[in-house]
Scaffold this motif. Sequence first.
Motif, PDB file in Angstrom:
ATOM      1  N   UNK A 172      41.908 -94.552 112.587  1.00  0.00           N
ATOM      2  CA  UNK A 172      40.821 -94.414 113.374  1.00  0.00           C
ATOM      3  C   UNK A 172      40.683 -95.378 114.251  1.00  0.00           C
ATOM      4  N   UNK A 173      41.933 -96.355 114.418  1.00  0.00           N
ATOM      5  CA  UNK A 173      42.051 -97.388 115.284  1.00  0.00           C
ATOM      6  C   UNK A 173      41.283 -98.771 114.939  1.00  0.00           C
ATOM      7  N   UNK A 174      40.847 -98.844 113.807  1.00  0.00           N
ATOM      8  CA  UNK A 174      40.074-100.011 113.216  1.00  0.00           C
ATOM      9  C   UNK A 174      40.739-100.372 111.829  1.00  0.00           C
ATOM     10  N   UNK A 175      40.156-101.470 111.352  1.00  0.00           N
ATOM     11  CA  UNK A 175      40.507-101.931 110.106  1.00  0.00           C
ATOM     12  C   UNK A 175      39.207-101.943 109.235  1.00  0.00           C
ATOM     13  N   UNK A 176      38.144-101.366 109.535  1.00  0.00           N
ATOM     14  CA  UNK A 176      36.865-101.172 108.766  1.00  0.00           C
ATOM     15  C   UNK A 176      36.842-100.015 107.954  1.00  0.00           C
ATOM     16  N   UNK A 177      36.519-100.544 106.658  1.00  0.00           N
ATOM     17  CA  UNK A 177      36.072 -99.487 105.600  1.00  0.00           C
ATOM     18  C   UNK A 177      35.102 -98.571 105.899  1.00  0.00           C
ATOM     19  N   UNK A 178      35.189 -97.498 105.427  1.00  0.00           N
ATOM     20  CA  UNK A 178      34.280 -96.140 105.751  1.00  0.00           C
ATOM     21  C   UNK A 178      34.034 -95.487 104.347  1.00  0.00           C
ATOM     22  N   UNK A 179      32.546 -95.665 104.156  1.00  0.00           N
ATOM     23  CA  UNK A 179      32.236 -94.724 102.924  1.00  0.00           C
ATOM     24  C   UNK A 179      31.840 -93.390 103.283  1.00  0.00           C
ATOM     25  N   UNK A 180      31.886 -93.086 104.560  1.00  0.00           N
ATOM     26  CA  UNK A 180      31.945 -91.599 104.950  1.00  0.00           C
ATOM     27  C   UNK A 180      33.273 -91.253 105.612  1.00  0.00           C
ATOM     28  N   UNK A 183      37.408 -89.423 111.493  1.00  0.00           N
ATOM     29  CA  UNK A 183      38.731 -88.673 112.210  1.00  0.00           C
ATOM     30  C   UNK A 183      39.732 -89.651 112.452  1.00  0.00           C
ATOM     31  N   UNK A 184      40.913 -89.322 111.907  1.00  0.00           N
ATOM     32  CA  UNK A 184      41.996 -89.932 112.146  1.00  0.00           C
ATOM     33  C   UNK A 184      42.482 -89.542 113.641  1.00  0.00           C
ATOM     34  N   UNK A 185      42.953 -90.395 114.370  1.00  0.00           N
ATOM     35  CA  UNK A 185      43.024 -90.193 115.997  1.00  0.00           C
ATOM     36  C   UNK A 185      44.203 -89.314 116.346  1.00  0.00           C
ATOM     37  N   UNK A 186      44.076 -88.549 117.172  1.00  0.00           N
ATOM     38  CA  UNK A 186      45.277 -87.893 117.913  1.00  0.00           C
ATOM     39  C   UNK A 186      45.990 -86.994 117.164  1.00  0.00           C
ATOM     40  N   UNK A 187      45.234 -86.292 115.973  1.00  0.00           N
ATOM     41  CA  UNK A 187      46.075 -85.431 114.922  1.00  0.00           C
ATOM     42  C   UNK A 187      45.011 -83.922 115.043  1.00  0.00           C
ATOM     43  N   UNK A 188      45.606 -82.776 115.604  1.00  0.00           N
ATOM     44  CA  UNK A 188      44.911 -81.635 115.750  1.00  0.00           C
ATOM     45  C   UNK A 188      45.635 -80.576 115.116  1.00  0.00           C
ATOM     46  N   UNK A 189      46.960 -80.897 114.678  1.00  0.00           N
ATOM     47  CA  UNK A 189      47.675 -79.601 114.041  1.00  0.00           C
ATOM     48  C   UNK A 189      48.337 -79.881 112.759  1.00  0.00           C
ATOM     49  N   UNK A 190      47.648 -80.708 111.905  1.00  0.00           N
ATOM     50  CA  UNK A 190      47.856 -81.040 110.667  1.00  0.00           C
ATOM     51  C   UNK A 190      48.311 -79.960 109.417  1.00  0.00           C
ATOM     52  N   UNK A 191      49.246 -79.864 108.737  1.00  0.00           N
ATOM     53  CA  UNK A 191      49.355 -78.904 107.897  1.00  0.00           C
ATOM     54  C   UNK A 191      49.004 -79.403 106.221  1.00  0.00           C
ATOM     55  N   UNK A 192      49.446 -80.686 106.274  1.00  0.00           N
ATOM     56  CA  UNK A 192      49.151 -81.351 105.119  1.00  0.00           C
ATOM     57  C   UNK A 192      49.068 -82.857 105.007  1.00  0.00           C
ATOM     58  N   UNK A 193      48.629 -83.718 104.164  1.00  0.00           N
ATOM     59  CA  UNK A 193      48.526 -84.943 104.177  1.00  0.00           C
ATOM     60  C   UNK A 193      48.912 -85.563 102.810  1.00  0.00           C
ATOM     61  N   UNK A 194      49.289 -86.863 102.758  1.00  0.00           N
ATOM     62  CA  UNK A 194      49.634 -87.630 101.578  1.00  0.00           C
ATOM     63  C   UNK A 194      49.062 -89.324 101.617  1.00  0.00           C
ATOM     64  N   UNK A 195      48.669 -89.951 100.638  1.00  0.00           N
ATOM     65  CA  UNK A 195      48.242 -90.796 100.995  1.00  0.00           C
ATOM     66  C   UNK A 195      48.980 -91.991 100.002  1.00  0.00           C
ATOM     67  N   UNK A 196      49.380 -93.422 100.058  1.00  0.00           N
ATOM     68  CA  UNK A 196      50.125 -94.209  99.422  1.00  0.00           C
ATOM     69  C   UNK A 196      49.066 -95.331  99.160  1.00  0.00           C
ATOM     70  N   UNK A 197      49.884 -96.500  98.879  1.00  0.00           N
ATOM     71  CA  UNK A 197      49.137 -97.706  98.592  1.00  0.00           C
ATOM     72  C   UNK A 197      47.844 -97.994  99.557  1.00  0.00           C
ATOM     73  N   UNK A 198      48.410 -98.161 100.770  1.00  0.00           N
ATOM     74  CA  UNK A 198      47.681 -98.408 101.723  1.00  0.00           C
ATOM     75  C   UNK A 198      48.332 -97.855 103.086  1.00  0.00           C
TER      76      UNK A 198
END
Length: 423
Positions: A172-180, A183-198
């Motif tokens: 989202x253009x920051x390095x601030x944690x969020x507990x809610x 929105x990730x910036x600029x993505x409007x046609x995603x079909x799936x996601x994955x998450x790694x370490x950081x």
Amino acid sequence: MRDRSRVLRLGGVLAGLAAVLSVPVPGASAAGPRGCAGGALAVAAGDSHSLALMGDGTVRAWGSNSDGQLGDGSRTDSGLPVQVRGLSEVRAVAAGLHHSLALLADGTVRAWGNNSDGQLGDGTATSSTVPVQVTGLTGVRAVTGGNEHSLAVLKDGTVWAWGGNGSGELGNGTDTDSNVPVQAAGITTARGVAAGENHSLAFLRDGTVRAWGLNSSGRLGDGSTLDSDMPVQTTGITTARGVAAAGDFSLALLKNGTVRTWGGNTSGQLGNGTFLTGDVPVQVLDVRRAKDVAAGGRHSLALVKDGAVRAWGRNSSGELGNGTATLSNVPVEAVGIRRAKDVAAGGRHSLALLENGTVRAWGSNSLGRLGNGTAADSAVPVQVAGIPGCRGHGEPVPSPGGRDHDDRRALPGALKHGAAPVR
């Protein structure tokens, strides 16, 4: 950890973190899970815990429970599956490092386990041993978990993220944690996601991949090692139909059934026959007709069309499943796996769901993550206890030992994914 962020399907792993694809999870539909009550429909793996989505829409969990990631109201590890409290009508499951996620039929998300960085998304930093609702999310089609962050794809194609953000992994253009969720910036046609370490990945409707967060070892795949708190395009991929991510590397499954990898490669987890780090995608050797991928701590899995499982990377605990403890920088086949329909990769263990609804596990069994009631590692697949599966028209398949059992509570007979672990 994988895309594993599939719609459940889902899917991890993710990978593993897994993980995480765009196709529906086997045995699931918009109307609800299908199959006999005793069989599983999907699997997910965290660093040292495992999940199974059951045919009746409930969830089983086993392994480490230090942060409540098994969701049974305790912090007691379990070497046999226990039921996650208060969940029904689940359509997908995912596992992060020490937290877990479930996507419900109504499009909302539940999370439980570690919440030190807000990865449960409930507006607090309080860990929970039972599922809590992620704040403000509806219309979700897929979820995944990373080390200390989580991601969701909405039906409108946007990506939402919450939890740790020290490297920009929320996008989202920051390095601030969020507990809610934000929105990730600029993505409007995603079909799936994955998450790694950081870091985080999304594959889009046009077959391209976006990545953001930490970029050491080139895990974003954009030809650099510069971190990015906004999504950047991964180089050279235009036909992705799935993604997976783990500690410091990433995978993409292409529409032609081949697999691309990039990032760290110290254990051969890129599968291209070298140990060289790659900041742009390279092709995994000798994998064709793949239909799913998963990423673990330092190893990778591919489920191929005939239901066999190919694995590569670290193998010190037997996580490749080929009967050895020798790492491999090219794919090897997991022993005895046929007719698999889902895979997941954890920190040092792997899972495969078979067509009959039973689950196989291999690798490290520290803290009970293989779910067979022992603490012994296994370099070949063993059957997870208490998930008897189905035969024919719902006839139960006997579990190991000839009965369905649990060391802490009866399993009343009862889906998936995420990213795999990252250690």
